[in-house]
Design a protein around this motif. Structure first.
Motif, PDB file in Angstrom:
ATOM      1  N   ASP A  27      14.847  -9.824  -1.883  1.00 55.09           N
ATOM      2  CA  ASP A  27      13.925 -10.528  -0.988  1.00 55.09           C
ATOM      3  C   ASP A  27      13.497  -9.644   0.189  1.00 55.09           C
ATOM      4  O   ASP A  27      13.669 -10.009   1.362  1.00 55.09           O
ATOM      5  N   PRO A  28      12.907  -8.464  -0.092  1.00 51.32           N
ATOM      6  CA  PRO A  28      12.542  -7.528   0.982  1.00 51.32           C
ATOM      7  C   PRO A  28      11.341  -8.026   1.789  1.00 51.32           C
ATOM      8  O   PRO A  28      10.550  -8.845   1.297  1.00 51.32           O
ATOM      9  N   GLU A  29      11.203  -7.514   3.000  1.00 50.03           N
ATOM     10  CA  GLU A  29      10.065  -7.884   3.848  1.00 50.03           C
ATOM     11  C   GLU A  29       8.810  -7.110   3.480  1.00 50.03           C
ATOM     12  O   GLU A  29       7.694  -7.536   3.776  1.00 50.03           O
ATOM     13  N   ILE A  30       8.996  -5.945   2.854  1.00 47.05           N
ATOM     14  CA  ILE A  30       7.865  -5.093   2.450  1.00 47.05           C
ATOM     15  C   ILE A  30       7.997  -4.765   0.971  1.00 47.05           C
ATOM     16  O   ILE A  30       9.086  -4.442   0.488  1.00 47.05           O
ATOM     17  N   LEU A  31       6.873  -4.854   0.250  1.00 42.74           N
ATOM     18  CA  LEU A  31       6.833  -4.469  -1.162  1.00 42.74           C
ATOM     19  C   LEU A  31       5.875  -3.302  -1.333  1.00 42.74           C
ATOM     20  O   LEU A  31       4.726  -3.366  -0.863  1.00 42.74           O
ATOM     21  N   ILE A  32       6.335  -2.254  -1.989  1.00 43.15           N
ATOM     22  CA  ILE A  32       5.479  -1.110  -2.290  1.00 43.15           C
ATOM     23  C   ILE A  32       5.446  -0.963  -3.804  1.00 43.15           C
ATOM     24  O   ILE A  32       6.464  -0.672  -4.444  1.00 43.15           O
ATOM     25  N   LEU A  33       4.269  -1.204  -4.369  1.00 43.25           N
ATOM     26  CA  LEU A  33       4.113  -1.293  -5.824  1.00 43.25           C
ATOM     27  C   LEU A  33       3.137  -0.217  -6.290  1.00 43.25           C
ATOM     28  O   LEU A  33       1.945  -0.273  -6.003  1.00 43.25           O
ATOM     29  N   ASP A  34       3.655   0.762  -7.025  1.00 42.06           N
ATOM     30  CA  ASP A  34       2.839   1.880  -7.504  1.00 42.06           C
ATOM     31  C   ASP A  34       2.434   1.586  -8.952  1.00 42.06           C
ATOM     32  O   ASP A  34       3.256   1.661  -9.862  1.00 42.06           O
ATOM     33  N   GLU A  35       1.183   1.215  -9.145  1.00 42.40           N
ATOM     34  CA  GLU A  35       0.645   0.848 -10.467  1.00 42.40           C
ATOM     35  C   GLU A  35       1.467  -0.283 -11.114  1.00 42.40           C
ATOM     36  O   GLU A  35       2.003  -0.131 -12.215  1.00 42.40           O
ATOM     37  N   PRO A  36       1.561  -1.451 -10.459  1.00 43.66           N
ATOM     38  CA  PRO A  36       2.440  -2.516 -10.961  1.00 43.66           C
ATOM     39  C   PRO A  36       1.994  -3.172 -12.254  1.00 43.66           C
ATOM     40  O   PRO A  36       2.801  -3.806 -12.933  1.00 43.66           O
ATOM     41  N   THR A  37       0.706  -3.066 -12.618  1.00 45.63           N
ATOM     42  CA  THR A  37       0.238  -3.748 -13.834  1.00 45.63           C
ATOM     43  C   THR A  37       0.028  -2.798 -15.007  1.00 45.63           C
ATOM     44  O   THR A  37      -0.584  -3.162 -16.007  1.00 45.63           O
ATOM     45  N   THR A  38       0.558  -1.569 -14.896  1.00 46.50           N
ATOM     46  CA  THR A  38       0.466  -0.617 -16.005  1.00 46.50           C
ATOM     47  C   THR A  38       1.109  -1.211 -17.263  1.00 46.50           C
ATOM     48  O   THR A  38       2.243  -1.675 -17.229  1.00 46.50           O
ATOM     49  N   GLY A  39       0.371  -1.204 -18.358  1.00 51.18           N
ATOM     50  CA  GLY A  39       0.911  -1.662 -19.637  1.00 51.18           C
ATOM     51  C   GLY A  39       0.845  -3.155 -19.866  1.00 51.18           C
ATOM     52  O   GLY A  39       1.275  -3.635 -20.912  1.00 51.18           O
ATOM     53  N   LEU A  40       0.342  -3.914 -18.895  1.00 47.24           N
ATOM     54  CA  LEU A  40       0.259  -5.362 -19.068  1.00 47.24           C
ATOM     55  C   LEU A  40      -1.043  -5.748 -19.765  1.00 47.24           C
ATOM     56  O   LEU A  40      -2.073  -5.084 -19.586  1.00 47.24           O
ATOM     57  N   ASP A  41      -0.996  -6.821 -20.549  1.00 43.54           N
ATOM     58  CA  ASP A  41      -2.220  -7.309 -21.174  1.00 43.54           C
ATOM     59  C   ASP A  41      -3.009  -8.125 -20.145  1.00 43.54           C
ATOM     60  O   ASP A  41      -2.496  -8.443 -19.066  1.00 43.54           O
TER      61      ASP A  41
END
Length: 307
Positions: A151-165
């Motif tokens: 439950d972090p206060e900051i989210l850092i997402l590098d290409e989070p939807t790679t490979g998703l339909d």
């Protein structure tokens, strides 16, 4: 929790992967971080997460600095790297329990946190499998779950939807928007429509420098050059084209190949041709069947700033 990046520089030999970058992200903002491959996005993200030290400059999360408060900052951040490293031989539930333990989640809270992440990230149907049995899309969901497990206060997402339909992308996009109501989120992606739909603000980096900062609408407006109209006029195409070209506000007219009566009209800088085209049709008793302004797309802005 806010993020302040000040004069951040990272050198590899003589090359500057990040070159004197400064920006601020306010608490609760969802910010898209865009740039071509090699522009410095992942390097900047790794520095913010304390995964890598900068050559110069500082990053502060509220009052905490990456130079002296690394342990605190790491606990405040959830990070999904671009290559999503996972322990492939572990079952999903076991891996998430392990992730929760190393992130310092109290032992009594771990079962609840794991259950919540499985539900939020759509892993319920696959939760009894080993990670190596999952498709790339589901592995990406496991990576998202581990980034959020504490439950972090900051989210850092590098290409989070790679490979998703496409359906999974919509689900993750919705999840990120929900998270943005209570967390600060930095999202890197090459899917510009996804960034536009998800993010409150966009940063574009090129050759290690920030070249644009604003909402998608602001960036499009700034990049908007000469007005470009698509018009359909019922009349003699040759006469129509010549007449439009004589208008004071018009710089160029292109008849659309294979579409009789359709034209692209480019106005002169800082001018609009809409009213003059309309008046011309009234004067000549031509039917103006359509007149549409072509809006600058985010893809056009990106190309213009990074080519």
């Amino acid at each position: 929790m806010s993020i302040v990046v000040e004069n951040l520089t990272k050198k590899y030999g003589d090359q500057k992967a990040v070159n004197d970058v400064s920006f601020e992200i306010k608490t609760g903002e969802v910010v898209g971080f865009l740039g071509p491959n090699g522009a410095g996005k992942s390097t900047a993200m790794k520095i913010i997460t304390c995964f890598m030290a900068p050559t110069d400059g500082d990053v502060r999360l509220d009052e905490y600095s990456i130079h002296k408060d690394q342990d605190i900052i790491k606990r405040k951040i959830g990070y999904l790297p671009e290559n999503n490293p996972l322990y492939l031989d572990m079952p999903i539930v076991e891996y998430l329990r392990f992730s929760a333990e190393i992130q310092g989640v109290p032992k009594k809270d771990i079962p609840e946190r794991v259950g919540k992440m499985i539900e939020k990230c759509g892993l319920d149907r696959e939760k009894h499998k080993n990670i190596n049995e999952l498709s790339k899309g589901y592995r990406q969901r496991v990576g998202l779950a581990q980034a959020m497990i504490h439950d972090p206060e900051i989210l850092i997402l590098d290409e989070p939807t790679t490979g998703l339909d496409p359906n999974q992308i919509v689900e993750i996009r919705k999840l990120i928007k929900e998270l943005g109501k209570e967390k600060t989120v930095i999202l890197s992606s090459h899917i510009l429509s996804e960034v536009e739909a998800t993010c409150d603000r966009i940063l574009i980096i090129n050759k290690g420098r920030i070249v644009a900062d604003g909402t998608s609408e602001t960036l499009r407006n700034q990049a908007q050059g000469q007005e470009l109209l698509t018009v359909q006029i019922e009349g003699d195409p040759e006469k129509v084209e010549k007449a439009i070209l004589k208008l004071a506000s018009v710089e160029k007219v292109i008849s659309q190949e294979g579409k009789s009566g359709w034209f692209q009209v480019q106005s002169k800088p800082d001018a609009s041709s809409r009213k003059e085209v309309f008046d011309l049709c009234v004067k000549n008793k031509w039917y103006l069947l359509e007149m549409t302004g072509l809006e600058t797309r985010l893809e056009d802005v990106f190309h213009q700033l990074t080519k």
